[in-house]
Scaffold this active site. Structure first.
Site, PDB file in Angstrom:
ATOM      1  N   CYS A 165     -51.538   8.642  97.383  1.00 36.57           N
ATOM      2  CA  CYS A 165     -51.161   9.821  96.812  1.00 36.57           C
ATOM      3  C   CYS A 165     -50.401   9.511  95.546  1.00 36.57           C
ATOM      4  CB  CYS A 165     -49.940  10.401  97.756  1.00 36.57           C
ATOM      5  SG  CYS A 165     -48.557   9.332  98.011  1.00 36.57           S
TER       6      CYS A 165
ATOM      7  N   HIS B 296     -44.444   1.399 101.521  1.00 38.30           N
ATOM      8  CA  HIS B 296     -44.636   0.496 102.914  1.00 38.30           C
ATOM      9  C   HIS B 296     -45.998   0.258 103.108  1.00 38.30           C
ATOM     10  CE1 HIS B 296     -40.347   2.596 104.409  1.00 38.30           C
ATOM     11  NE2 HIS B 296     -40.183   1.653 103.803  1.00 38.30           N
TER      12      HIS B 296
ATOM     13  N   HIS C  85     -39.308   5.273  97.697  1.00 37.21           N
ATOM     14  CA  HIS C  85     -38.514   6.134  98.759  1.00 37.21           C
ATOM     15  C   HIS C  85     -37.188   6.877  98.421  1.00 37.21           C
ATOM     16  CE1 HIS C  85     -40.335   2.690 100.761  1.00 37.21           C
ATOM     17  NE2 HIS C  85     -41.062   3.720 101.168  1.00 37.21           N
TER      18      HIS C  85
ATOM     19  N   GLU D 212     -35.796   6.584 102.703  1.00 38.69           N
ATOM     20  CA  GLU D 212     -35.921   7.934 102.016  1.00 38.69           C
ATOM     21  C   GLU D 212     -34.800   8.842 102.644  1.00 38.69           C
ATOM     22  OE1 GLU D 212     -37.971  12.082 101.766  1.00 38.69           O
ATOM     23  OE2 GLU D 212     -39.379  10.653 102.319  1.00 38.69           O
TER      24      GLU D 212
ATOM     25  N   SER E  57     -43.680   5.709 107.289  1.00 41.22           N
ATOM     26  CA  SER E  57     -43.511   6.985 108.454  1.00 41.22           C
ATOM     27  C   SER E  57     -44.821   7.950 108.323  1.00 41.22           C
ATOM     28  CB  SER E  57     -42.383   7.662 107.747  1.00 41.22           C
ATOM     29  OG  SER E  57     -42.213   8.803 108.303  1.00 41.22           O
TER      30      SER E  57
END
EC number: 1.17.7.4
Length: 312
Positions: free
Chosen positions: A18, A47, A80, A132, A229
């Site tokens: 992203c 991550h 994060h 985060e 996540s």
């Protein structure tokens, strides 16, 4: 041995990197180019095992505690986000700091700071221990309460209920977050919700794409690291949508028995997983007998985030 029933690989769209991840990796890249190694990074920049190993090879040093950063060093905050105390310590110690916090996470931090000044307390929906969540909750000294699931909502006890706002981690399951938000609103009817949901466009788009994908295939493979996540949520979404699903960090983790009797396999990647890993998974599936690859239609993402001053 090849699996003769495996015919087709169907790719979800969008998948993989992203804008926030692109920017974060770019920041470390450019800091290494501009200042030379080592560049210190607080927490894994994103991550993903492959990305972190690649940057380590090029001179990035990943640390959790600023005590491990020498005077005069260049320091990057991970995508994060970080607690206020970490920002303050870095400033106090005079590091050259580049903040790779995703702008969509920063937006949540800014909202928390603004509403806190107006006397609000917060209920945060997220996963305990995720960096985060620690970063967002660490914007305040107190007055922010974490709920991880619907059951937690009954036990949360803010000091007052007149001024309460809800915020969420940006990489949650969209459906889970909606359920938990519903429970929060049922208990605190006056709670203020964000104008736009905090869950980011990339998380939403990848989950939507997996729902579509799961209807077309018997098995879904998610490329992503165990700590990611948003990658974990993609596997959950696929399973809830009725497809068997596994998450792999790389092609070596694929197991032949998963593909027995499967004619169509779906493939996606978390927002921190680079495309090279997807290509390697495709190659491995071809070796298992897959003959064709097609990509589903999906939302086209055009968002780009600018780099911090001093790195452009």
């Amino acid at each position: 041995m090849s699996n003769n029933s495996l015919q087709e690989i169907v790719l979800a769209a969008p998948r993989g990197f992203c804008a926030g991840v692109d920017r974060a990796i770019d920041i470390v890249d450019r800091a290494l180019e501009k200042f030379g190694a080592p560049v210190y990074v607080r927490h894994e920049i994103v991550h993903n095992t492959f990305v972190v190993a690649d940057l380590k090879n090029r001179g990035a040093i990943f640390i959790e505690d600023l005590a491990d950063v020498p005077a005069g060093a260049t320091l990057v905050f991970s995508a994060h986000g970080v607690p206020k105390a970490v920002e303050e310590e870095a400033a106090r110690r005079g590091f050259t700091v580049f903040d790779a916090t995703c702008p969509l996470v920063t937006k949540v931090h800014v909202e928390v700071a603004k509403l806190h000044k107006e006397g609000f307390e917060f209920i945060m929906i997220g996963h305990k221990g995720h960096p985060e969540v620690e970063g967002t909750m660490g914007q305040l000294l107190d007055g922010i309460y974490l709920v991880e699931d619907v059951a937690d909502v009954a036990h949360v006890s803010p000091k007052q209920t007149e001024r309460l706002a809800v915020v969420t981690q940006t990489t949650l399951s969209v459906d889970d977050a909606a359920l938990i938000t519903e429970a929060v609103v049922a208990r605190f009817p006056n709670i203020r919700k964000p104008k736009m949901q905090d869950i980011c466009y990339a998380t939403q788009n990848r989950q939507d794409a997996v729902k579509v994908l799961s209807n077309e295939v018997e098995l879904v493979i998610v490329v992503g690291s165990p700590t990611s996540s948003n990658s974990n949520r993609l596997r959950d979404v696929a399973q809830r949508s009725g497809a068997q699903s596994y998450m792999v960090d790389n092609a070596d983790e694929l197991k032949e028995e998963w593909f027995e009797g499967v004619t169509r396999v779906g493939l996606t990647a978390g927002a921190s997983a680079p495309d090279i890993l997807v290509q390697q998974v495709i190659a491995r599936m071809r070796a298992l007998g897959a003959v064709s690859v097609r990509t589903l239609d999906g939302v086209e993402e055009t968002i780009k985030f600018p780099l911090p001053k001093g790195l452009k």
